[in-house]
Design a protein around this motif. Sequence first.
Motif, PDB file in Angstrom:
ATOM      1  N   LEU A  94       8.392   6.517  -3.890  1.00 40.47           N
ATOM      2  CA  LEU A  94       8.717   5.444  -3.490  1.00 40.47           C
ATOM      3  C   LEU A  94       8.327   4.266  -4.148  1.00 40.47           C
ATOM      4  O   LEU A  94       9.036   3.229  -4.480  1.00 40.47           O
ATOM      5  CB  LEU A  94       8.475   5.264  -1.786  1.00 40.47           C
ATOM      6  CG  LEU A  94       9.247   4.222  -1.024  1.00 40.47           C
ATOM      7  CD1 LEU A  94       9.952   4.556   0.225  1.00 40.47           C
ATOM      8  CD2 LEU A  94       8.395   2.890  -1.080  1.00 40.47           C
ATOM      9  N   GLU A 116      10.825   1.956  -6.304  1.00 42.26           N
ATOM     10  CA  GLU A 116      10.865   0.613  -5.960  1.00 42.26           C
ATOM     11  C   GLU A 116      10.092  -0.495  -6.945  1.00 42.26           C
ATOM     12  O   GLU A 116      10.390  -1.759  -7.005  1.00 42.26           O
ATOM     13  CB  GLU A 116      10.243   0.122  -4.642  1.00 42.26           C
ATOM     14  CG  GLU A 116      10.783   0.993  -3.427  1.00 42.26           C
ATOM     15  CD  GLU A 116      12.200   0.351  -3.255  1.00 42.26           C
ATOM     16  OE1 GLU A 116      12.278  -1.107  -3.246  1.00 42.26           O
ATOM     17  OE2 GLU A 116      13.240   1.135  -2.989  1.00 42.26           O
ATOM     18  N   SER A 156      19.883   0.564   0.445  1.00 44.07           N
ATOM     19  CA  SER A 156      18.486   0.881  -0.046  1.00 44.07           C
ATOM     20  C   SER A 156      18.334   2.224  -0.400  1.00 44.07           C
ATOM     21  O   SER A 156      19.145   3.108   0.014  1.00 44.07           O
ATOM     22  CB  SER A 156      17.863   0.420   0.960  1.00 44.07           C
ATOM     23  OG  SER A 156      17.844   0.986   2.198  1.00 44.07           O
TER      24      SER A 156
END
Length: 262
Positions: free
Chosen positions: A34, A38, A15
């Motif tokens: 983030l 993502e 990840s």
Amino acid sequence: MNRLAAGRSDGPGGSPRIRSRGTGNVAVERIQELILAEGLTPGDAMPTESALCERLGISRSSVREAMRTLASLDIVEVRHGHGTFVGQLSLAPLVDGLLFRARLDDGNDLRALREVIELRIALDLSVAERLVERYRDTTNPELEGLIAQMRDLASAGRPFPEADAAFHTALFSCLGNRLLRQLAQAFWEIHTVAVPLLGLPPAEDILDTVDAHHAMLSSLEAGDAGAYREAVLAHYRPLGRALDAAASAQAAQDAPTRTPTG
């Protein structure tokens, strides 16, 4: 290399992990990065607090403080008992801040509201030609139904903020500019909240506002941008008159009382 990719490395299980950059309180920036990395969108679930601490290399207290900041900006939404999600990213916090700043400058609530109204008018007028292109020679039963709803409520002496908001949202829905729609909605929300707080008297000619909504739609369907612009101005005249009356009353109240001499 992609800027986002350059700012992260693989964490456990492959990840992505956002690398620490410098010192100080950068938790807000890292959480925003983030979200972008993502590909999260409004309504998507955010990683847990523990996961954010691990992936971003920051403390639990920093994550909590950052989340409070991001929630105030509508970037994240905390749903108690369910978790944290990406917020709707609306512009209401920005406009709320602008309204507060205007009030802070001179303490004149009426002036601040008038400035918000002027911005709303400018937005409505700026899209006249584009709206005409979309609505010329069309029929719009949804918008007509909202106008009928406003008329029924106004005739009964009741306000119609929900129908008003739905009308303007639907009217702008054909425009591809999402930012424009959000800004218009944000200004409308501040306007609607501010009016009752300022104690402005309800406009006696509120039915004129309903007629203006009808004129706006009819002008667009007829392809007449000039008539649409005039209808926009007519839409705001009742509120303008109410603001003028409130300003006059405030000036009279603030005027020094003369003591008779003799």
